[in-house]
Design a protein around this motif. Sequence first.
Motif, PDB file in Angstrom:
ATOM      1  N   SER A 135       0.807  -1.231   0.000  1.00 22.00           N
ATOM      2  CA  SER A 135       0.000   0.000   0.000  1.00 22.00           C
ATOM      3  C   SER A 135       0.839   1.280   0.000  1.00 22.00           C
ATOM      4  O   SER A 135       0.284   2.382   0.073  1.00 22.00           O
ATOM      5  CB  SER A 135      -0.927  -0.001   1.221  1.00 22.00           C
ATOM      6  OG  SER A 135      -0.177  -0.018   2.429  1.00 22.00           O
ATOM      7  N   TYR A 136       2.165   1.148  -0.080  1.00 25.20           N
ATOM      8  CA  TYR A 136       3.036   2.329  -0.014  1.00 25.20           C
ATOM      9  C   TYR A 136       2.707   3.345  -1.100  1.00 25.20           C
ATOM     10  O   TYR A 136       2.541   4.541  -0.833  1.00 25.20           O
ATOM     11  CB  TYR A 136       4.496   1.889  -0.132  1.00 25.20           C
ATOM     12  CG  TYR A 136       5.495   3.027  -0.195  1.00 25.20           C
ATOM     13  CD1 TYR A 136       5.884   3.698   0.955  1.00 25.20           C
ATOM     14  CD2 TYR A 136       6.062   3.429  -1.417  1.00 25.20           C
ATOM     15  CE1 TYR A 136       6.809   4.737   0.909  1.00 25.20           C
ATOM     16  CE2 TYR A 136       6.985   4.468  -1.477  1.00 25.20           C
ATOM     17  CZ  TYR A 136       7.352   5.114  -0.310  1.00 25.20           C
ATOM     18  OH  TYR A 136       8.254   6.139  -0.367  1.00 25.20           O
ATOM     19  N   GLU A 137       2.642   2.888  -2.353  1.00 26.82           N
ATOM     20  CA  GLU A 137       2.390   3.811  -3.455  1.00 26.82           C
ATOM     21  C   GLU A 137       1.054   4.529  -3.280  1.00 26.82           C
ATOM     22  O   GLU A 137       0.956   5.747  -3.482  1.00 26.82           O
ATOM     23  CB  GLU A 137       2.406   3.061  -4.796  1.00 26.82           C
ATOM     24  CG  GLU A 137       3.760   2.500  -5.191  1.00 26.82           C
ATOM     25  CD  GLU A 137       4.627   3.513  -5.927  1.00 26.82           C
ATOM     26  OE1 GLU A 137       4.194   4.666  -6.082  1.00 26.82           O
ATOM     27  OE2 GLU A 137       5.742   3.138  -6.335  1.00 26.82           O
ATOM     28  N   ALA A 138       0.027   3.797  -2.878  1.00 23.82           N
ATOM     29  CA  ALA A 138      -1.288   4.408  -2.700  1.00 23.82           C
ATOM     30  C   ALA A 138      -1.262   5.456  -1.597  1.00 23.82           C
ATOM     31  O   ALA A 138      -1.858   6.538  -1.734  1.00 23.82           O
ATOM     32  CB  ALA A 138      -2.335   3.335  -2.394  1.00 23.82           C
ATOM     33  N   ARG A 163      -2.556  16.477 -10.695  1.00 23.58           N
ATOM     34  CA  ARG A 163      -3.547  15.557 -10.130  1.00 23.58           C
ATOM     35  C   ARG A 163      -3.821  14.402 -11.089  1.00 23.58           C
ATOM     36  O   ARG A 163      -3.922  13.239 -10.674  1.00 23.58           O
ATOM     37  CB  ARG A 163      -4.850  16.295  -9.809  1.00 23.58           C
ATOM     38  CG  ARG A 163      -4.759  17.208  -8.590  1.00 23.58           C
ATOM     39  CD  ARG A 163      -6.104  17.897  -8.317  1.00 23.58           C
ATOM     40  NE  ARG A 163      -6.033  18.791  -7.180  1.00 23.58           N
ATOM     41  CZ  ARG A 163      -6.199  18.421  -5.922  1.00 23.58           C
ATOM     42  NH1 ARG A 163      -6.462  17.142  -5.637  1.00 23.58           N
ATOM     43  NH2 ARG A 163      -6.138  19.308  -4.940  1.00 23.58           N
ATOM     44  N   GLY A 164      -3.927  14.713 -12.366  1.00 18.52           N
ATOM     45  CA  GLY A 164      -4.172  13.661 -13.345  1.00 18.52           C
ATOM     46  C   GLY A 164      -3.041  12.665 -13.420  1.00 18.52           C
ATOM     47  O   GLY A 164      -3.269  11.447 -13.525  1.00 18.52           O
ATOM     48  N   ILE A 165      -1.809  13.169 -13.365  1.00 17.36           N
ATOM     49  CA  ILE A 165      -0.643  12.281 -13.405  1.00 17.36           C
ATOM     50  C   ILE A 165      -0.644  11.355 -12.194  1.00 17.36           C
ATOM     51  O   ILE A 165      -0.482  10.128 -12.317  1.00 17.36           O
ATOM     52  CB  ILE A 165       0.651  13.107 -13.455  1.00 17.36           C
ATOM     53  CG1 ILE A 165       0.776  13.824 -14.799  1.00 17.36           C
ATOM     54  CG2 ILE A 165       1.869  12.208 -13.215  1.00 17.36           C
ATOM     55  CD1 ILE A 165       1.918  14.828 -14.859  1.00 17.36           C
ATOM     56  N   VAL A 166      -0.808  11.932 -11.010  1.00 16.80           N
ATOM     57  CA  VAL A 166      -0.742  11.153  -9.774  1.00 16.80           C
ATOM     58  C   VAL A 166      -1.851  10.106  -9.729  1.00 16.80           C
ATOM     59  O   VAL A 166      -1.621   8.946  -9.350  1.00 16.80           O
ATOM     60  CB  VAL A 166      -0.818  12.083  -8.544  1.00 16.80           C
ATOM     61  CG1 VAL A 166      -0.941  11.262  -7.251  1.00 16.80           C
ATOM     62  CG2 VAL A 166       0.412  12.981  -8.483  1.00 16.80           C
ATOM     63  N   PRO A 173       3.457  -3.245  -5.108  1.00 16.01           N
ATOM     64  CA  PRO A 173       4.238  -3.431  -3.881  1.00 16.01           C
ATOM     65  C   PRO A 173       5.628  -2.809  -3.998  1.00 16.01           C
ATOM     66  O   PRO A 173       6.236  -2.800  -5.072  1.00 16.01           O
ATOM     67  CB  PRO A 173       4.328  -4.954  -3.738  1.00 16.01           C
ATOM     68  CG  PRO A 173       3.176  -5.478  -4.529  1.00 16.01           C
ATOM     69  CD  PRO A 173       3.011  -4.526  -5.680  1.00 16.01           C
ATOM     70  N   VAL A 174       6.118  -2.274  -2.880  1.00 16.73           N
ATOM     71  CA  VAL A 174       7.430  -1.632  -2.845  1.00 16.73           C
ATOM     72  C   VAL A 174       8.203  -2.167  -1.640  1.00 16.73           C
ATOM     73  O   VAL A 174       7.627  -2.365  -0.566  1.00 16.73           O
ATOM     74  CB  VAL A 174       7.291  -0.096  -2.727  1.00 16.73           C
ATOM     75  CG1 VAL A 174       8.666   0.558  -2.597  1.00 16.73           C
ATOM     76  CG2 VAL A 174       6.548   0.472  -3.926  1.00 16.73           C
ATOM     77  N   ALA A 175       9.501  -2.406  -1.831  1.00 18.40           N
ATOM     78  CA  ALA A 175      10.371  -2.787  -0.716  1.00 18.40           C
ATOM     79  C   ALA A 175      10.758  -1.530   0.051  1.00 18.40           C
ATOM     80  O   ALA A 175      11.343  -0.600  -0.507  1.00 18.40           O
ATOM     81  CB  ALA A 175      11.612  -3.498  -1.237  1.00 18.40           C
ATOM     82  N   ALA A 243       9.690   4.514 -11.297  1.00 17.36           N
ATOM     83  CA  ALA A 243       9.654   4.772  -9.858  1.00 17.36           C
ATOM     84  C   ALA A 243      10.381   6.070  -9.525  1.00 17.36           C
ATOM     85  O   ALA A 243       9.960   6.824  -8.638  1.00 17.36           O
ATOM     86  CB  ALA A 243      10.269   3.600  -9.101  1.00 17.36           C
ATOM     87  N   TRP A 244      11.477   6.355 -10.234  1.00 15.60           N
ATOM     88  CA  TRP A 244      12.241   7.574  -9.981  1.00 15.60           C
ATOM     89  C   TRP A 244      11.428   8.819 -10.341  1.00 15.60           C
ATOM     90  O   TRP A 244      11.437   9.813  -9.616  1.00 15.60           O
ATOM     91  CB  TRP A 244      13.537   7.525 -10.764  1.00 15.60           C
ATOM     92  CG  TRP A 244      14.444   8.714 -10.623  1.00 15.60           C
ATOM     93  CD1 TRP A 244      14.980   9.451 -11.629  1.00 15.60           C
ATOM     94  CD2 TRP A 244      14.961   9.291  -9.413  1.00 15.60           C
ATOM     95  NE1 TRP A 244      15.791  10.446 -11.139  1.00 15.60           N
ATOM     96  CE2 TRP A 244      15.794  10.372  -9.770  1.00 15.60           C
ATOM     97  CE3 TRP A 244      14.801   8.998  -8.060  1.00 15.60           C
ATOM     98  CZ2 TRP A 244      16.457  11.168  -8.835  1.00 15.60           C
ATOM     99  CZ3 TRP A 244      15.461   9.789  -7.120  1.00 15.60           C
ATOM    100  CH2 TRP A 244      16.274  10.855  -7.510  1.00 15.60           C
ATOM    101  N   PHE A 245      10.688   8.762 -11.444  1.00 16.88           N
ATOM    102  CA  PHE A 245       9.831   9.886 -11.806  1.00 16.88           C
ATOM    103  C   PHE A 245       8.774  10.131 -10.734  1.00 16.88           C
ATOM    104  O   PHE A 245       8.540  11.274 -10.320  1.00 16.88           O
ATOM    105  CB  PHE A 245       9.151   9.624 -13.155  1.00 16.88           C
ATOM    106  CG  PHE A 245       8.069  10.614 -13.488  1.00 16.88           C
ATOM    107  CD1 PHE A 245       8.360  11.965 -13.625  1.00 16.88           C
ATOM    108  CD2 PHE A 245       6.762  10.194 -13.657  1.00 16.88           C
ATOM    109  CE1 PHE A 245       7.353  12.885 -13.936  1.00 16.88           C
ATOM    110  CE2 PHE A 245       5.758  11.106 -13.957  1.00 16.88           C
ATOM    111  CZ  PHE A 245       6.054  12.456 -14.101  1.00 16.88           C
ATOM    112  N   ARG A 246       8.165   9.084 -10.240  1.00 17.77           N
ATOM    113  CA  ARG A 246       7.132   9.240  -9.208  1.00 17.77           C
ATOM    114  C   ARG A 246       7.734   9.842  -7.938  1.00 17.77           C
ATOM    115  O   ARG A 246       7.163  10.758  -7.327  1.00 17.77           O
ATOM    116  CB  ARG A 246       6.469   7.893  -8.906  1.00 17.77           C
ATOM    117  CG  ARG A 246       5.682   7.315 -10.078  1.00 17.77           C
ATOM    118  CD  ARG A 246       4.774   6.167  -9.663  1.00 17.77           C
ATOM    119  NE  ARG A 246       5.487   4.988  -9.223  1.00 17.77           N
ATOM    120  CZ  ARG A 246       5.958   4.040 -10.033  1.00 17.77           C
ATOM    121  NH1 ARG A 246       5.823   4.153 -11.349  1.00 17.77           N
ATOM    122  NH2 ARG A 246       6.574   2.975  -9.545  1.00 17.77           N
TER     123      ARG A 246
END
Length: 282
Positions: A135-138, A163-166, A173-175, A243-246
């Motif tokens: 749930s990290y990304e969310a 907002r649209g991008i996000v 899942p993320v470590a 992931a780096w862009f986010r």
Amino acid sequence: MDRSLSTLTDTQRDLLREWLPDLHVVRDHSWGLVDNVVLEVESQGQRFVVKADGETNHHIARELDAHEQWLAPWVALGRAPRLVAGDRSAKIVVTEYLPGHLVLGSDAQRNPDTFRQAGELLAILHGQPAVIDASYEARENAKILQNLDKEHRISPELETELRGIVMGWPDEPVALVPTHGDWQPRNWLVHDGRISVIDFGRAALRSVLADWTRLEARDFREDPAREAAFVEGYGADPRESGAWFRERLREAINTAVWAHLIGDEPFEEQGHQMIARALNAS
């Protein structure tokens, strides 16, 4: 009473009297931008650092989490301060004093070896056992959208785009590993050419990339040799493009909003520049 101590609560002062008899303040290191106090003090011939939060600040709990769970490898190497005492409910912590001066603004900031050492130290912190979090990304995306609900100076058109991008980002899942949370030269000390680390008020379990964003925003851009040395010290480059862009865009938005709310205009402008660079690199 020393004026620096007068801003503490009665409970915080009582605890200091118990922990550090005959304490006197050597230097006030507080920034003045946020509701906290950072004091270099002396007691019975020894030097310590006292950090205390006010009503609106909640960094001391994270400081104590870091000292109790993640900093032992650095402390064993003499690269982070040892915890002396702390109280979560009173929002106060005391650590040993580490000799040295801040890397920020010094000759050491222009020395690539500083960044090689910083990379090595960060690899030690990140090398501790990871936790897989679905749930990290969310959660991080939700925080961004909540920040965009706050007062800021991002244009309405750009806010709509962000907002649209996000909202279109994947939820995977993320470590998560122990992170410092503000990994940059203002939280590094140099003494006899050796780098050590301070300030753990933003420490938490996060993606490893969270500790790369603030270096990318300034130091890596000022001198690519710093970036190359940091990657060498860290031992690998984890910046996978998606992931780096986010992570970069989250950090950029958070910076622009938070800096506006506390009235730090130069840092706010840096946040707006970070947004533009992240979007241009996407």
